[in-house]
Motif scaffolding. Structure first.
Motif, PDB file in Angstrom:
ATOM      1  N   VAL A   1      21.976  81.835  56.168  1.00 45.63           N
ATOM      2  CA  VAL A   1      22.038  80.604  55.892  1.00 45.63           C
ATOM      3  C   VAL A   1      22.744  80.270  54.520  1.00 45.63           C
ATOM      4  CG1 VAL A   1      19.712  80.089  57.137  1.00 45.63           C
ATOM      5  CG2 VAL A   1      19.690  80.394  54.608  1.00 45.63           C
ATOM      6  N   LYS A   2      22.889  79.129  54.240  1.00 45.30           N
ATOM      7  CA  LYS A   2      23.604  78.838  52.949  1.00 45.30           C
ATOM      8  C   LYS A   2      22.508  79.006  51.853  1.00 45.30           C
ATOM      9  CE  LYS A   2      24.455  74.806  54.736  1.00 45.30           C
ATOM     10  NZ  LYS A   2      24.921  73.311  55.104  1.00 45.30           N
ATOM     11  N   GLU A   3      22.939  79.284  50.816  1.00 50.37           N
ATOM     12  CA  GLU A   3      22.122  79.769  49.472  1.00 50.37           C
ATOM     13  C   GLU A   3      21.297  78.449  49.175  1.00 50.37           C
ATOM     14  OE1 GLU A   3      22.574  81.596  44.965  1.00 50.37           O
ATOM     15  OE2 GLU A   3      24.212  81.257  46.111  1.00 50.37           O
ATOM     16  N   GLU A   4      21.773  77.291  49.057  1.00 55.49           N
ATOM     17  CA  GLU A   4      20.829  76.250  48.622  1.00 55.49           C
ATOM     18  C   GLU A   4      19.753  76.000  49.655  1.00 55.49           C
ATOM     19  OE1 GLU A   4      24.808  74.436  50.328  1.00 55.49           O
ATOM     20  OE2 GLU A   4      24.181  76.547  48.999  1.00 55.49           O
TER      21      GLU A   4
ATOM     22  N   ALA B   1      14.903  76.760  54.809  1.00 55.01           N
ATOM     23  CA  ALA B   1      15.119  77.353  55.994  1.00 55.01           C
ATOM     24  C   ALA B   1      13.846  78.535  56.336  1.00 55.01           C
ATOM     25  CB  ALA B   1      16.344  78.160  56.207  1.00 55.01           C
ATOM     26  N   GLY B   2      13.605  79.167  55.402  1.00 58.78           N
ATOM     27  CA  GLY B   2      12.390  79.985  55.449  1.00 58.78           C
ATOM     28  C   GLY B   2      11.250  79.523  55.870  1.00 58.78           C
ATOM     29  N   LYS B   3      10.929  78.380  55.276  1.00 57.86           N
ATOM     30  CA  LYS B   3       9.564  77.525  55.575  1.00 57.86           C
ATOM     31  C   LYS B   3       9.598  77.123  57.154  1.00 57.86           C
ATOM     32  CE  LYS B   3       9.103  75.677  50.893  1.00 57.86           C
ATOM     33  NZ  LYS B   3       9.220  74.362  50.015  1.00 57.86           N
ATOM     34  N   LYS B   4      10.904  76.594  57.583  1.00 59.50           N
ATOM     35  CA  LYS B   4      10.910  76.062  59.006  1.00 59.50           C
ATOM     36  C   LYS B   4      10.977  77.128  60.083  1.00 59.50           C
ATOM     37  CE  LYS B   4      12.101  71.681  57.598  1.00 59.50           C
ATOM     38  NZ  LYS B   4      11.097  70.700  57.954  1.00 59.50           N
TER      39      LYS B   4
ATOM     40  N   GLN C   1      16.124  80.442  69.826  1.00 60.83           N
ATOM     41  CA  GLN C   1      17.021  79.355  70.250  1.00 60.83           C
ATOM     42  C   GLN C   1      16.342  78.185  69.765  1.00 60.83           C
ATOM     43  OE1 GLN C   1      16.591  79.410  74.612  1.00 60.83           O
ATOM     44  NE2 GLN C   1      17.979  77.641  74.906  1.00 60.83           N
ATOM     45  N   THR C   2      15.018  78.117  69.576  1.00 65.01           N
ATOM     46  CA  THR C   2      14.684  76.791  69.166  1.00 65.01           C
ATOM     47  C   THR C   2      15.197  76.467  67.579  1.00 65.01           C
ATOM     48  OG1 THR C   2      12.597  76.968  70.345  1.00 65.01           O
ATOM     49  CG2 THR C   2      12.598  75.353  68.467  1.00 65.01           C
ATOM     50  N   CYS C   3      15.183  77.669  66.730  1.00 67.10           N
ATOM     51  CA  CYS C   3      15.605  77.592  65.391  1.00 67.10           C
ATOM     52  C   CYS C   3      17.154  77.164  65.312  1.00 67.10           C
ATOM     53  CB  CYS C   3      15.341  78.641  64.795  1.00 67.10           C
ATOM     54  SG  CYS C   3      13.546  79.070  64.499  1.00 67.10           S
ATOM     55  N   ASN C   4      17.793  77.941  66.207  1.00 64.80           N
ATOM     56  CA  ASN C   4      19.186  77.435  66.289  1.00 64.80           C
ATOM     57  C   ASN C   4      19.655  76.011  66.784  1.00 64.80           C
ATOM     58  OD1 ASN C   4      20.481  80.026  65.734  1.00 64.80           O
ATOM     59  ND2 ASN C   4      20.003  80.963  67.581  1.00 64.80           N
ATOM     60  N   GLU C   5      18.806  75.508  67.561  1.00 66.85           N
ATOM     61  CA  GLU C   5      18.876  74.025  67.957  1.00 66.85           C
ATOM     62  C   GLU C   5      18.410  73.099  66.876  1.00 66.85           C
ATOM     63  OE1 GLU C   5      16.472  73.793  71.655  1.00 66.85           O
ATOM     64  OE2 GLU C   5      18.276  75.041  72.863  1.00 66.85           O
ATOM     65  N   LYS C   6      17.230  73.416  66.251  1.00 70.26           N
ATOM     66  CA  LYS C   6      16.626  72.507  65.416  1.00 70.26           C
ATOM     67  C   LYS C   6      17.026  72.451  63.938  1.00 70.26           C
ATOM     68  CE  LYS C   6      12.434  71.559  65.730  1.00 70.26           C
ATOM     69  NZ  LYS C   6      10.692  71.953  66.021  1.00 70.26           N
ATOM     70  N   TYR C   7      17.651  73.654  63.577  1.00 71.59           N
ATOM     71  CA  TYR C   7      17.862  74.051  62.057  1.00 71.59           C
ATOM     72  C   TYR C   7      19.313  74.389  62.154  1.00 71.59           C
ATOM     73  CZ  TYR C   7      12.859  73.688  62.236  1.00 71.59           C
ATOM     74  OH  TYR C   7      11.506  73.420  62.724  1.00 71.59           O
ATOM     75  N   GLY C   8      20.136  74.215  62.824  1.00 74.50           N
ATOM     76  CA  GLY C   8      21.497  74.776  62.839  1.00 74.50           C
ATOM     77  C   GLY C   8      22.382  74.364  61.603  1.00 74.50           C
ATOM     78  N   GLU C   9      21.808  72.991  61.082  1.00 70.66           N
ATOM     79  CA  GLU C   9      22.632  72.670  59.813  1.00 70.66           C
ATOM     80  C   GLU C   9      22.362  73.689  58.494  1.00 70.66           C
ATOM     81  OE1 GLU C   9      18.441  70.528  59.591  1.00 70.66           O
ATOM     82  OE2 GLU C   9      19.914  71.173  61.036  1.00 70.66           O
ATOM     83  N   TYR C  10      21.257  74.601  58.540  1.00 72.17           N
ATOM     84  CA  TYR C  10      21.011  75.368  57.604  1.00 72.17           C
ATOM     85  C   TYR C  10      22.043  76.822  57.634  1.00 72.17           C
ATOM     86  CZ  TYR C  10      16.856  72.723  56.755  1.00 72.17           C
ATOM     87  OH  TYR C  10      15.746  71.896  56.472  1.00 72.17           O
ATOM     88  N   LEU C  11      22.489  76.983  58.758  1.00 68.94           N
ATOM     89  CA  LEU C  11      23.265  78.028  58.982  1.00 68.94           C
ATOM     90  C   LEU C  11      24.515  77.668  58.385  1.00 68.94           C
ATOM     91  CD1 LEU C  11      22.549  78.694  62.876  1.00 68.94           C
ATOM     92  CD2 LEU C  11      21.857  79.978  60.938  1.00 68.94           C
ATOM     93  N   LEU C  12      25.030  79.237  57.666  1.00 76.40           N
ATOM     94  CA  LEU C  12      26.317  79.444  57.041  1.00 76.40           C
ATOM     95  C   LEU C  12      27.446  79.494  58.168  1.00 76.40           C
ATOM     96  CD1 LEU C  12      27.763  79.785  54.250  1.00 76.40           C
ATOM     97  CD2 LEU C  12      27.511  82.545  54.767  1.00 76.40           C
ATOM     98  N   LYS C  13      28.423  78.638  57.914  1.00 71.33           N
ATOM     99  CA  LYS C  13      29.480  78.462  59.078  1.00 71.33           C
ATOM    100  C   LYS C  13      30.846  78.840  58.490  1.00 71.33           C
ATOM    101  CE  LYS C  13      27.134  74.680  61.447  1.00 71.33           C
ATOM    102  NZ  LYS C  13      26.082  74.801  60.644  1.00 71.33           N
TER     103      LYS C  13
END
Length: 283
Positions: A238-241, A246-249, A193-205
């Protein structure tokens, strides 16, 4: 002295003219291919870059071959050379079989579209990174540690290629078998849940801006890992770039959650035995 006399008989001006013509022809071919791709949109950008790299290598090799044949024509009669070419080709095939195999497999990878310039790949399970160069004989991969790894096509036993435009982050914690699974499950759900809230911009949409696959806890994915504990995994598309970042986070959030919640990490038997024997070693 014999070879010196032969070279003195060579028409230097003619040789230089032929060399310049070959260089000019190679340049015009490359320029034409580049202009064609610039003016058309038949292929995607990565496919065009891949073909450009391969075309540059192919034209260079062909130019050298034609120049080599031209030089040989001053020492041998081409008719006799062609007559003996079958035997020569057979001998060269045996001597250069690994090189020939590299070229054939390179063409196979290119025309089957298994790899593109800029793809993130894993070679033989132990080398991974971004493809920086595709030649006729090998790939050059920039690994995450910064090193440039060169691998010939014939040595590739297994090739894993991230899906175009998407990568799946898959990180995990290996917890001690004495760790209460219920407590671990609760912590891992909170990390997702934390990852979705903090790093949602990395997710592929998708086209509507909805994540295709959010960060989610995958339950216990492996029991008794190396006889040390159980693996609790978390993944997200996540997006390829953004894959590396994202893995680090995600790894950071897992490490911080394990620290704050006093989760029992899996340890070697030797270390646990030392802790049991030495009261000064904190548990």
């Amino acid at each position: 002295m014999f070879f010196l006399g032969l070279f003195q008989q060579l028409p230097v001006v003619e040789i230089l003219t032929v060399a310049l013509l070959i260089i000019l022809t190679v340049y015009l071919i490359r320029k034409s291919i580049k202009l064609f791709f610039d003016k058309t949109s038949i292929l995607d950008e990565k496919r065009e870059e891949t073909l450009m790299h391969f075309a540059n290598q192919a034209t260079k090799v062909l130019g050298l071959v034609f120049f080599f044949i031209y030089m040989l024509s001053h020492f041998f009669e081409l008719t006799k050379l062609v007559t003996g070419s079958v035997v020569l080709a057979g001998a060269l095939a045996l001597i250069l079989q690994h090189i020939i195999r590299d070229y054939i497999m390179g063409l196979t990878y290119l025309f089957e579209r298994q790899i593109h310039h800029g793809d993130y790949v894993i070679i033989n399970g132990n080398r991974q990174g971004k493809i920086e160069e595709i030649s006729m004989r090998h790939l050059k991969i920039r690994q995450y540690d910064g090193y440039l790894y060169t691998v010939s096509y014939s040595s590739i036993v297994e090739l894993q290629n991230g899906n175009r435009g998407m990568r799946r982050v898959n990180e995990s914690l290996v917890l001690n078998y004495r760790q209460n699974p219920d407590d671990a499950l609760k912590v891992m759900e909170e990390v997702a849940q934390t990852c979705n809230e903090k790093y949602g911009e990395y997710l592929l949409k998708d086209e509507k801006g909805v994540p295709v696959e959010s960060f989610e806890f995958n339950q216990i994915t492996e029991l008794n890992v190396d006889f040390r504990g159980h693996r609790y995994s978390l993944s997200g598309l996540v997006k390829e770039e953004d894959f590396v970042e994202a893995g680090k986070k995600v790894r950071y959030e897992l490490a911080m959650a394990a620290y704050k919640n006093d989760l029992m990490m899996a340890e070697s038997e030797g270390l646990e035995a030392n802790k049991a024997c030495d009261p000064q070693v904190s548990m």
